[in-house]
Design an enzyme around this catalytic site. Sequence first.
Site, mmCIF file in Angstrom:
data_model
loop_
_atom_site.group_PDB
_atom_site.id
_atom_site.type_symbol
_atom_site.label_atom_id
_atom_site.label_comp_id
_atom_site.label_asym_id
_atom_site.label_seq_id
_atom_site.Cartn_x
_atom_site.Cartn_y
_atom_site.Cartn_z
ATOM 1 N N GLU A 175 0.826 -1.214 0.000
ATOM 2 C CA GLU A 175 0.000 0.000 0.000
ATOM 3 C C GLU A 175 0.859 1.261 0.000
ATOM 4 O OE1 GLU A 175 -4.115 -1.650 1.950
ATOM 5 O OE2 GLU A 175 -2.595 -0.944 3.355
ATOM 6 N N GLU A 372 -5.694 -7.995 -1.192
ATOM 7 C CA GLU A 372 -6.358 -7.858 0.112
ATOM 8 C C GLU A 372 -7.809 -7.474 -0.120
ATOM 9 O OE1 GLU A 372 -4.723 -5.422 3.207
ATOM 10 O OE2 GLU A 372 -2.649 -5.876 2.610
#
Length: 474
Positions: A175, A372
């Site tokens: 991320e 995810e």
Amino acid sequence: MSFPRGFLWGGACAANQCEGAWNEDGKGLCTTDVLRLEDYGKDNPPMEIDESKYYYPSHKAIDFYHSYKEDIKLLAEMGFKVFRFSIHWSRIFPNGDEEIPNELGLKHYEDVIDECLKYGIEPLVTLSHTETPLALIQKYGGWRNRKLIEFFVRYAKTCFERYKGKVKYWITFNEINFILQHGMLYQNGGVTVSEKENAEEIAFQAMHHQFVANALAIKEAKRIIPQAYISAMMEGSYAYPQNCDPNEEIKAMKENEMYTYLFLDVLIKGRYPYFFNSLLREKGIEIKTEENDLKVLAENVGNYIPFSYYHSRLATGDPSYMDSIFNPEKKRIANPYLKLAPKGHSSIDPIMLRYILNDYYERYNVPLFIVENGLGTNETPDENMTVHDDYRIDFYRQHIEQMKLAVSDGVDLLGFTSWAPIDLVSQSKGEMSKRYGYVYVDLDDNGKGSGKRYKKDSFYWYKKVIASNGEDLD
């Protein structure tokens, strides 16, 4: 249209949230090791450790470091095709700046990889998942310092050399667009900033250093593992305008530009977008670069887009959109058309996942991988230690249906790794009580409990989904 043959179904976790064994086998301290339960989400936690007074969630976590064989066996029972996990940088280079790696750390992850391969499970390895060797923060100030590029590339190259032939799928930074948020958990492990400094300028400088480190790691991967899929990973939320007012549309556009397209343009196109250069001029911010940096970014781009997706958001009404972009979590506005997740303030929005898949694929034309997606909430097992998590099954069902529609739209989607297959320590608050898994772990927020694993109803449902390649979602 169905999911393609060979679609990679699986799950994902992170070393600092599941391994424990914080000081074993030569591991050095990492940034999460100094986080007490009450420190999660704070900018400047104490850097010393006192286990006699405080509980540190990462020190024990769910003890995956020692239980990985039993846990991977559970994943194999579900039929996993891929398992995403991260390597603790500080297990390989305890202080981050050594020249010789820690053999015990390298051997441990080789054993984990071999355990996956024994069951036909592809390892998907993340090199930096929201943690950094603590010494790199204390000695160099973290990613604001260009020296970290050298250290990270050495670490990446060491892993590529050791695990070539065994690992095909790689993520450099988890991320990476979280660099625009404050706190030790974000900025991939921490960036020190004093009150007198321009926090935006330092964040952008750290971002540039991570971009260069990512590009140079990709260069090494292409040389060592030519068939590898490799890129940094994105947090894939997306902002709607609050209403049909054209001014609100512009706010949403600006927010998505800064939080999404800035990063993907560098990672996949190899260049900074025009709007970012304009913003730097407006703010009087200068990013320090070296002569070949832009050439390095242009020549070493990712060949797929791994991303997380949990929720959409509404663009903030803040008149200075950069203030909200720099920390988008601080002013979250509820979408009246969506339901909220059971724990927290995130909106459940499976349809936006289809939108993002189409948007990314149309703009960047590389394969995508959802690495995810999950639902975290409090759960209490019944007298048989079973959790009846129909809400989680429903959540995944809706998202997988939208994934299938995106594939029908023509999107090249490689796989799906849900977060997280086994309960672990929450990244946001250090809790065990915010549970994501198909497997319940008998531990509370203070690490008390047997640590035993128990299958939830979703365990059997996901097993059926995988066996049917996403066709049987009932």
